[in-house]
Design a protein around this motif. Sequence first.
Motif, PDB file in Angstrom:
ATOM      1  N   PRO A  64       0.803  -1.230   0.000  1.00 33.83           N
ATOM      2  CA  PRO A  64       0.000   0.000   0.000  1.00 33.83           C
ATOM      3  C   PRO A  64       0.834   1.277   0.000  1.00 33.83           C
ATOM      4  N   GLU A  65       2.036   1.230   0.561  1.00 39.73           N
ATOM      5  CA  GLU A  65       2.878   2.428   0.625  1.00 39.73           C
ATOM      6  C   GLU A  65       3.258   2.948  -0.762  1.00 39.73           C
ATOM      7  N   LEU A  66       3.167   2.074  -1.762  1.00 34.82           N
ATOM      8  CA  LEU A  66       3.544   2.486  -3.122  1.00 34.82           C
ATOM      9  C   LEU A  66       2.456   3.293  -3.811  1.00 34.82           C
ATOM     10  N   ASN A  67       1.348   3.546  -3.115  1.00 36.68           N
ATOM     11  CA  ASN A  67       0.374   4.507  -3.635  1.00 36.68           C
ATOM     12  C   ASN A  67       0.970   5.912  -3.702  1.00 36.68           C
ATOM     13  N   GLU A  68       1.968   6.166  -2.842  1.00 39.41           N
ATOM     14  CA  GLU A  68       2.562   7.491  -2.758  1.00 39.41           C
ATOM     15  C   GLU A  68       3.708   7.645  -3.751  1.00 39.41           C
ATOM     16  N   ARG A  69       3.629   8.694  -4.568  1.00 39.95           N
ATOM     17  CA  ARG A  69       4.637   8.920  -5.605  1.00 39.95           C
ATOM     18  C   ARG A  69       6.036   9.067  -5.021  1.00 39.95           C
ATOM     19  N   SER A  70       6.151   9.743  -3.871  1.00 38.26           N
ATOM     20  CA  SER A  70       7.481   9.947  -3.298  1.00 38.26           C
ATOM     21  C   SER A  70       8.150   8.619  -2.962  1.00 38.26           C
ATOM     22  N   ASN A  71       7.362   7.635  -2.499  1.00 38.27           N
ATOM     23  CA  ASN A  71       7.929   6.315  -2.210  1.00 38.27           C
ATOM     24  C   ASN A  71       8.385   5.625  -3.495  1.00 38.27           C
ATOM     25  N   ARG A  72       7.573   5.733  -4.543  1.00 42.05           N
ATOM     26  CA  ARG A  72       7.953   5.109  -5.812  1.00 42.05           C
ATOM     27  C   ARG A  72       9.238   5.740  -6.368  1.00 42.05           C
ATOM     28  N   GLU A  73       9.322   7.050  -6.287  1.00 44.86           N
ATOM     29  CA  GLU A  73      10.506   7.741  -6.823  1.00 44.86           C
ATOM     30  C   GLU A  73      11.752   7.370  -6.036  1.00 44.86           C
ATOM     31  N   ARG A  74      11.610   7.270  -4.719  1.00 42.54           N
ATOM     32  CA  ARG A  74      12.759   6.930  -3.879  1.00 42.54           C
ATOM     33  C   ARG A  74      13.286   5.536  -4.196  1.00 42.54           C
ATOM     34  N   ILE A  75      12.369   4.577  -4.354  1.00 44.90           N
ATOM     35  CA  ILE A  75      12.781   3.205  -4.641  1.00 44.90           C
ATOM     36  C   ILE A  75      13.388   3.100  -6.039  1.00 44.90           C
ATOM     37  N   LEU A  76      12.786   3.775  -6.984  1.00 40.27           N
ATOM     38  CA  LEU A  76      13.295   3.700  -8.344  1.00 40.27           C
ATOM     39  C   LEU A  76      14.736   4.195  -8.422  1.00 40.27           C
ATOM     40  N   ARG A  77      15.074   5.170  -7.581  1.00 38.89           N
ATOM     41  CA  ARG A  77      16.445   5.693  -7.586  1.00 38.89           C
ATOM     42  C   ARG A  77      17.459   4.615  -7.225  1.00 38.89           C
ATOM     43  N   TYR A  78      17.086   3.710  -6.299  1.00 41.28           N
ATOM     44  CA  TYR A  78      18.000   2.618  -5.950  1.00 41.28           C
ATOM     45  C   TYR A  78      18.413   1.838  -7.200  1.00 41.28           C
ATOM     46  N   PHE A  79      17.428   1.504  -8.027  1.00 39.15           N
ATOM     47  CA  PHE A  79      17.685   0.651  -9.179  1.00 39.15           C
ATOM     48  C   PHE A  79      18.327   1.420 -10.330  1.00 39.15           C
ATOM     49  N   GLU A  80      17.906   2.645 -10.524  1.00 37.20           N
ATOM     50  CA  GLU A  80      18.530   3.449 -11.579  1.00 37.20           C
ATOM     51  C   GLU A  80      20.001   3.717 -11.265  1.00 37.20           C
ATOM     52  N   ASN A  81      20.312   3.919  -9.992  1.00 40.17           N
ATOM     53  CA  ASN A  81      21.716   4.125  -9.617  1.00 40.17           C
ATOM     54  C   ASN A  81      22.556   2.876  -9.834  1.00 40.17           C
ATOM     55  N   ALA A  82      21.899   1.721  -9.864  1.00 38.16           N
ATOM     56  CA  ALA A  82      22.603   0.462 -10.120  1.00 38.16           C
ATOM     57  C   ALA A  82      22.701   0.150 -11.613  1.00 38.16           C
ATOM     58  N   GLY A  83      22.119   1.011 -12.469  1.00 38.01           N
ATOM     59  CA  GLY A  83      22.229   0.822 -13.906  1.00 38.01           C
ATOM     60  C   GLY A  83      21.032   0.172 -14.557  1.00 38.01           C
ATOM     61  N   LEU A  84      19.897   0.105 -13.855  1.00 46.31           N
ATOM     62  CA  LEU A  84      18.687  -0.501 -14.412  1.00 46.31           C
ATOM     63  C   LEU A  84      17.736   0.575 -14.908  1.00 46.31           C
ATOM     64  N   THR A  85      16.970   0.241 -15.944  1.00 47.75           N
ATOM     65  CA  THR A  85      15.971   1.179 -16.458  1.00 47.75           C
ATOM     66  C   THR A  85      14.650   0.980 -15.733  1.00 47.75           C
ATOM     67  N   ALA A  86      13.829   2.023 -15.734  1.00 46.84           N
ATOM     68  CA  ALA A  86      12.585   2.020 -14.962  1.00 46.84           C
ATOM     69  C   ALA A  86      11.619   0.928 -15.410  1.00 46.84           C
ATOM     70  N   ASP A  87      11.703   0.511 -16.685  1.00 48.63           N
ATOM     71  CA  ASP A  87      10.748  -0.488 -17.159  1.00 48.63           C
ATOM     72  C   ASP A  87      10.994  -1.876 -16.568  1.00 48.63           C
ATOM     73  N   ARG A  88      12.118  -2.057 -15.862  1.00 51.63           N
ATOM     74  CA  ARG A  88      12.395  -3.349 -15.230  1.00 51.63           C
ATOM     75  C   ARG A  88      11.753  -3.453 -13.841  1.00 51.63           C
ATOM     76  N   ILE A  89      11.222  -2.309 -13.351  1.00 52.54           N
ATOM     77  CA  ILE A  89      10.641  -2.275 -12.000  1.00 52.54           C
ATOM     78  C   ILE A  89       9.163  -1.909 -12.110  1.00 52.54           C
ATOM     79  N   VAL A  90       8.297  -2.787 -11.611  1.00 54.69           N
ATOM     80  CA  VAL A  90       6.856  -2.541 -11.591  1.00 54.69           C
ATOM     81  C   VAL A  90       6.439  -2.319 -10.143  1.00 54.69           C
TER      82      VAL A  90
END
Length: 750
Positions: free
Chosen positions: A590-616
């Motif tokens: 449920p916490e992923l309803n919030e955009r700020s949480n989604r953006e924060r998590i996505l940064r972890y993966f983008e910093n590791a070299g992954l594109t956003a389409d790999r994370i749902v």
Amino acid sequence: MSTTPSTVHYLNQAVAQQLAGEFDAAERSYLEILRLDPQHSEAQHNMGVLLLNRGASDDALLYLLAALEIEPSRGQYWISYIDALFKAGQREAAQQVLELAVQQGLQGEEVDALCFQAQEIAPYSPVSAGVPSSQEQQTLLALFNAGQQSEAAVLARRMTLAYPSFGVGWKVLGAVTVSDKEALIPMQQAALLCPDDFEAHYNLGLILQALGQLDEAAASYRRALQLNPDYAQGYNNLGVTLQELGKFEEAEASYRRAVLIKPDYLNAYHNLGIVLQCLSRFDEAEAIHRKILQLNPDYPEAHCNLGIVLLSLGKNDEAVKCFRRALQLKPDFVVAHSNLIFCLDMASSADLSELLQERKRWDERHAARFLQAAPHSNTRSPDRLLRIGYVSADFRNHSASKAFGAMLTRYDRRQFEVFAYSNYKGEDDRYTRLFRENVTGWRNISAMSDEAATQLIRDDLIDILVDLSGHSAGNRLLIFARKPAPVQITAWGYAAGTGMRAMDVFFTDKVIVPPEEQRFYSEEIRYLPSALGSFFIDPFPDLNELPALNLGSITFGSFNRLAKISGQTYRIWAQILLQVPGSCLILKTPELNERSNRERILRYFENAGLTADRIVMLGRSSWFEHMRAYQQVDIALDPFPHGGGMTAMEGLMMGVPVITLNWPILTGRLSSSLMTTLGLQDWIVQSEDQYLELAIKKSAQLRQLSALRQTLRGLFSASIIGDQGAYTRVVEQEYRALWREWCASNGESN
């Protein structure tokens, strides 16, 4: 007093009629109750009060005396009878009964007021339709404003008798009555007689809220705010009531109105931060708590709540500092100390002995002084019917109840009675109703002090008391500290050891607490076949084919709450995705309803070299839709250091196996316990490197994954975890063994 559905209906009807001034109708309703149940003490009492207020003092005394004879332990019945004797002019008899009551231990402000009345106050004249003189009103208000509550209570009570239509008398009587239950009727009468008095409605809201009548409390607060729309405290209390009702968005709006009216209103800011946490809007909540600390850096509750938010944001080290600061400012802040323990359990650097030492420090600081040497009066017969008590804030639709629910519904009624002590103020849901219908006794202790709840449990003669919360939110460990039951156990909800010398036993299994680690615990370790049971009352969606067979690539998934997912976990998951071509990861909470949480998590993966389409990322949904989302997942990934529990179970029921790291501390071993019980040890690893290797290996075994997907549900359901009846019988065997041991150590009697 026996209460049937019929008498409950008539009693509610009678009280409502009495409040509305429909005295003839109320009298008929009370008489109907007494026809159905002549021993109904409350109806006898209320009937006497009604007749007394109508001037029929002789008849009133008969009913009030009957109520007292039926239930002499009710202090209010003594007070009403004595007060009626005074009002009937039987001063000598009133003084004699008052002396007897005091000799038997009756005490309190109302008793002091009667003693004052016996010495000082002359009787009023008979009932008048008018209003008191200005001198009488001034005397009443002067006593009230001077804090002379006993004297004000006497005058107000007599004024309501002489001038029943004078609302201020009822208002003062309600304000000076100590018991919320006894204050309710006068304050309701005040609100009826003074419809434009915002204080009367506001005070009625306070009483209703304290009594747990939350919808009615909200209505009273709203009426008060219509009359005084600039009353910040009213908006704050309305917000608290709405929050307790689970109406978080409405509560937020009410708190925001309060701080708009009063910009330095710390308590309203504090509550606003909490409701934003409930809405999973952690970034906003963090900003609010930091604002509070700007206004008051030494506000311990703000440090504590900031710690909770930071933990939810994955900032564990900062959260620990917040909890420690709260304890520096307020050393007896028991909730902050439990939160610190919970937070340390999430730390990747945590050492088991250190974690358990912190629990022992908690016991030493907050609990040990309450341990009572008072003997228990329970009959020491080893084979008799036993009373088991469960204490929790989670007798509702909550992950914890899905681990212990069978204990309240599948127990052997020939051998056990079950009492539930609920520490939850919110509205019942269908889980609550199911539990309430199945237990022998239901007690809501959410508004009770630890001392009162302890006495209630002793009065209920509970033989074995079970803590279902540990150091998680809503716990009542300070009840257990007072040892209200002969045998006390911690289990299931957040079973990680309490550190308490008053807690006798910790139910777990050999994976979560290996035999060599028993020495670290304050409790005696008793092993079950599995530390967790399961309690699923809804059908799961159908199993589907392995998604990878159609997609041609693996989909990993984690449906755990974000607080469990550490930075280390995100790093390993990113490596898995980088090394398994075409793979993707579904995160759902449920916490992923919030955009700020989604953006924060996505940064972890983008910093590791992954594109956003790999994370749902998926947010809140119904439970059934939440389960159906597993139809998109091939392999579940367990977080660490704090692993999943119920989340892993639900995945297994949907045919999704979980890769889990058996962490060195017990909160990281839940999924390992489940997989061991199911005979799936090949999904358990001992290091982060092995975790990565196993994910790569399993993702290449599509044929085996496909076969396992179709068999996991049956395997789980047939296991001791999935078989609710079998699991409950095992637990009951432990209860009986523990009880026999207690009887043997304390002597036996029949």
